[in-house]
Design a protein around this motif. Structure first.
Motif, PDB file in Angstrom:
ATOM      1  N   GLU A 176       0.833  -1.208   0.000  1.00  0.00           N
ATOM      2  CA  GLU A 176       0.000   0.000   0.000  1.00  0.00           C
ATOM      3  C   GLU A 176       0.872   1.263   0.000  1.00  0.00           C
ATOM      4  N   PHE A 195     -10.116   5.990   0.524  1.00  0.00           N
ATOM      5  CA  PHE A 195     -10.534   5.686   1.892  1.00  0.00           C
ATOM      6  C   PHE A 195     -10.763   6.924   2.752  1.00  0.00           C
ATOM      7  N   LYS A 207      -7.443  -2.275  13.013  1.00  0.00           N
ATOM      8  CA  LYS A 207      -7.652  -1.466  11.820  1.00  0.00           C
ATOM      9  C   LYS A 207      -8.853  -0.571  12.098  1.00  0.00           C
ATOM     10  N   CYS A 208      -8.774   0.663  11.612  1.00  0.00           N
ATOM     11  CA  CYS A 208      -9.926   1.549  11.785  1.00  0.00           C
ATOM     12  C   CYS A 208     -11.140   0.964  11.078  1.00  0.00           C
ATOM     13  N   SER A 209     -10.877   0.110  10.079  1.00  0.00           N
ATOM     14  CA  SER A 209     -11.937  -0.490   9.265  1.00  0.00           C
ATOM     15  C   SER A 209     -12.450  -1.805   9.847  1.00  0.00           C
ATOM     16  N   ASN A 222      -0.693   1.870  13.151  1.00  0.00           N
ATOM     17  CA  ASN A 222      -1.224   0.568  12.713  1.00  0.00           C
ATOM     18  C   ASN A 222      -0.967   0.253  11.243  1.00  0.00           C
ATOM     19  N   PHE A 223      -0.797   1.291  10.414  1.00  0.00           N
ATOM     20  CA  PHE A 223      -0.265   1.053   9.065  1.00  0.00           C
ATOM     21  C   PHE A 223       1.027   1.847   9.024  1.00  0.00           C
ATOM     22  N   THR A 264     -12.741  -4.454   5.386  1.00  0.00           N
ATOM     23  CA  THR A 264     -11.371  -3.947   5.459  1.00  0.00           C
ATOM     24  C   THR A 264     -10.716  -4.065   4.083  1.00  0.00           C
ATOM     25  N   ALA A 265      -9.437  -3.626   4.044  1.00  0.00           N
ATOM     26  CA  ALA A 265      -8.583  -3.875   2.875  1.00  0.00           C
ATOM     27  C   ALA A 265      -8.918  -3.044   1.637  1.00  0.00           C
ATOM     28  N   ALA A 266      -9.147  -1.754   1.845  1.00  0.00           N
ATOM     29  CA  ALA A 266      -9.298  -0.842   0.707  1.00  0.00           C
ATOM     30  C   ALA A 266      -7.963  -0.754  -0.035  1.00  0.00           C
TER      31      ALA A 266
HETATM   32  N1  LIG Z   1      -7.414   1.376   4.764  1.00  0.00           N
HETATM   33  C1  LIG Z   1      -7.442   0.252   5.660  1.00  0.00           C
HETATM   34  C2  LIG Z   1      -7.674   0.649   7.082  1.00  0.00           C
HETATM   35  C3  LIG Z   1      -6.800   1.729   7.608  1.00  0.00           C
HETATM   36  C4  LIG Z   1      -7.053   1.921   9.059  1.00  0.00           C
HETATM   37  O1  LIG Z   1      -6.601   1.278   9.931  1.00  0.00           O
HETATM   38  C5  LIG Z   1      -8.545  -0.727   5.261  1.00  0.00           C
HETATM   39  O2  LIG Z   1      -9.295  -0.455   4.346  1.00  0.00           O
HETATM   40  O3  LIG Z   1      -8.631  -1.777   5.881  1.00  0.00           O
END
Ligand SMILES: N[C@@H](CCC=O)C(=O)O
Ligand SMILES: NC(=O)c1ccc[n+]([C@@H]2O[C@H](COP(=O)([O-])OP(=O)(O)OC[C@H]3O[C@@H](n4cnc5c(N)ncnc54)[C@H](O)[C@@H]3O)[C@@H](O)[C@H]2O)c1
Length: 515
Positions: free
Chosen positions: A136, A484, A319-321, A182-183, A475-477
């Motif tokens: 990413e 995002f 993850k925020c997601s 976290n990332f 998750t996982a954009a």
């Molecule tokens: N962009 C990440 C989340 C980022 C936040 O922690 C997702 O889509 O899982």
């Protein structure tokens, strides 16, 4: 010629050679642990006595690195250096600035496993999650370079006889980047690369949990040819330098990603015009989530369980997601719960330096204690259906945890836990599912698992989140594919990795000439 953007492929760890190379990278990084890292101000490396000590969350005894701590004086010097650098950096053509990001992407790509290995040790990421984080980061560099070339063309306007109108973008001036842990590579990369490619020098204050990997990015950008002063590295204690960075009268923007509490504090402080300040600050604040997966009665229930489990427990829910709420139609509730527990039982928890570990440790003692407290709160608010085990003897390990029959207003259904804990709630119909999904102060991600087109169409507009997914996890954009950013108290909806992101760091200017 710049090729069209395509996201960085993920490493296939079923391949022997890839596994072998990743092991070698881990060994290489282990050989580099415990080193000291400097601040970087105006290109100068400054070592201070006082250090941030970064440890391996999976092995508390292991020191990842000792990173120099900036004081307010250092921040002042960094801001002066950024102001000086702005005078020349803004004169680089957009193509030259974009090329720099492309070179940086190439450097990281060549050393991809090394960066991921740092993430395994510094942030406790399992191999695949670390690989995704590094990929990413590369994507942000590649994507924002291309976006800047596009924006460099300006926008078309109408002209009249003897009048020429031009619409173009220009940089704003120095700003501050404050990322989370976290990332620890991707978000640092994206939040730094965007303002820089737009022509703005940056003061980067990384998270105190993961400053070493942030320093690695500073090195890469330097190697790619970034002039001195354009990126100043000022790690430190947020209680000491956080407000100073935000309040500084020369801070043009604050590019923040982190918790709601810190984000709202920054938002408020940045609104105050300081003595001598001659512009309004821009705040990009991407904050927390309390993300819901809805499972309709007319849904693929295996897919639903898989989506819930992977979204809730991937990277230990940090993850925020992450899915921390599963809202299930009453007709399929028991079956989805049963399938989710069955899948969760198969997940491994362990030291992520080992291959095939699904969940590593959570980032630090504070986070471990907080999650443990929420598990106790959950026991009073619902029924513990699976998990609940915690162990901080060697590292901060929390096992995947499922609560069932939780009231939508319960604390574990409302507050961000940021750990491997998911609450299941039952709903009577789709109206109630949407109502529950929307009843938090957050609005970041969400997913609907359904085969009912009418319900999916309703969710498209009525499920109030910035990133909504149908028939997959939440998750996982991916940069350039799912930009995002969230609504409500999840932030300013900046849509990182999207076509509108760079405008946050640019001034749009019109010049109209009559002749
Ligand atoms: N962009 C990440 C989340 C980022 C936040 O922690 C997702 O889509 O899982
Ligand atoms: N929406 C998103 O895109 C996104 C992405 C990743 C993480 N997050 C959120 O981030 C949070 C986890 O990250 P965290 O624990 O690092 O968050 P945090 O708010 O504790 O820290 C984030 C950053 O802010 C700094 N900081 C802390 N106090 C400060 C102050 N007073 N002034 C200036 N800076 C200060 C920290 O040092 C760190 O660099 C979660 O809430 C998660 O949901 C959101």
């Amino acid at each position: 010629m710049v090729l069209p953007f395509k996201h960085e492929p993920f490493t296939d760890f079923k391949d022997d050679q890839n596994r072998q190379q990743f092991q070698e990278a881990l060994e290489q990084v282990k050989g580099e642990l415990g080193k000291e890292y400097p601040l970087v101000i105006d290109g100068e490396k400054i070592f201070t006595e006082d250090k941030l000590v970064s440890i391996n969350p999976g092995n508390k005894e292991q020191i990842i690195g000792k990173v120099s701590k900036a004081t307010k004086n250092h921040v002042e010097q960094a801001m002066e250096s950024a102001q000086r650098a702005f005078k020349t950096w803004k004169t680089w053509s957009v193509q030259e600035r974009a090329d720099l990001l492309f070179r940086a992407a190439a450097i990281v790509r060549r050393r991809k496993h090394e960066f991921s290995a740092w993430l395994v040790l510094d942030a406790g990421k399992p191999w695949d999650q670390a690989d995704g984080d590094t990929a990413e980061g590369i994507d942000f560099l590649e994507y924002y370079g291309r976006q800047m070339i596009e924006l460099g063309k300006g926008k078309p306007l109408a002209d009249r006889p003897n009048e020429h109108n031009a619409y173009f973008y220009q940089p704003m001036g120095p700003g501050v980047v404050i990322p989370p842990w976290n990332f620890a590579f991707a978000i640092v990369c994206g939040t730094v690369a965007a303002p820089i490619v737009a022509g703005n020098p940056v003061l980067l204050k990384p998270s105190e949990n993961t400053p070493v990997i942030a320093y690695k990015l500073v090195e890469v950008l330097e190697e790619a040819g970034l002039p001195r002063g354009v990126l100043n590295f000022v790690p430190g204690d947020p209680a000491e330098i956080g407000d100073y960075l935000v309040d500084h009268k020369e801070t043009h923007f604050i590019n923040f990603t982190g918790s709601r509490a810190t984000g709202t504090r920054i938002y408020e402080r940045a609104a105050k015009v300081q003595e001598g300040q001659q512009f309004l600050k821009r705040v990009i604040a991407e904050m927390g989530g309390k993300d819901t997966i809805i499972v309709d009665k007319d849904a693929d229930l295996d897919l639903a369980a898989d989506a819930i489990v992977n979204s809730a427990f991937g990277f230990s829910g940090q993850k925020c997601s992450a899915c921390s709420r599963a809202v299930i139609h009453q007709d399929v509730y028991d079956e989805v719960l049963e399938k989710s527990i069955a899948l969760t039982k198969k997940l491994s928890v362990g030291n992520p330096t080992e291959e095939n570990v699904y969940m590593g440790a959570v980032v630090n003692q504070k986070q471990f204690d907080k999650i443990k407290d929420y598990i106790e709160i959950g026991k009073a608010e619902g029924e513990l259906a699976y998990g609940g085990k915690t162990d901080d003897s060697t590292g901060f390990f929390i096992h995947p945890t499922i609560f069932k029959d939780v009231d939508p207003s319960a604390r574990i259904m409302q507050e961000e836990i940021f750990g491997p804990v998911v609450a299941f709630a039952k709903a009577q119909d789709f109206d109630e599912m949407l109502e529950i999904a929307n009843n938090t102060e957050y609005g970041l991600t969400g997913a609907v698992i359904s085969n009912n087109r009418e319900h999916l169409n309703r969710a498209r507009y009525d499920f109030h989140v910035g990133n909504l997914y149908f028939n997959r996890g939440c998750t996982a954009a991916i940069v350039g594919y799912q930009p995002f950013g969230g609504f409500k108290m999840s932030g300013t909806d900046s849509k990182a990795g999207g076509p509108d992101y760079l405008q946050h760091f640019l001034e749009a200017k019109i010049v109209s000439e009559t002749f």
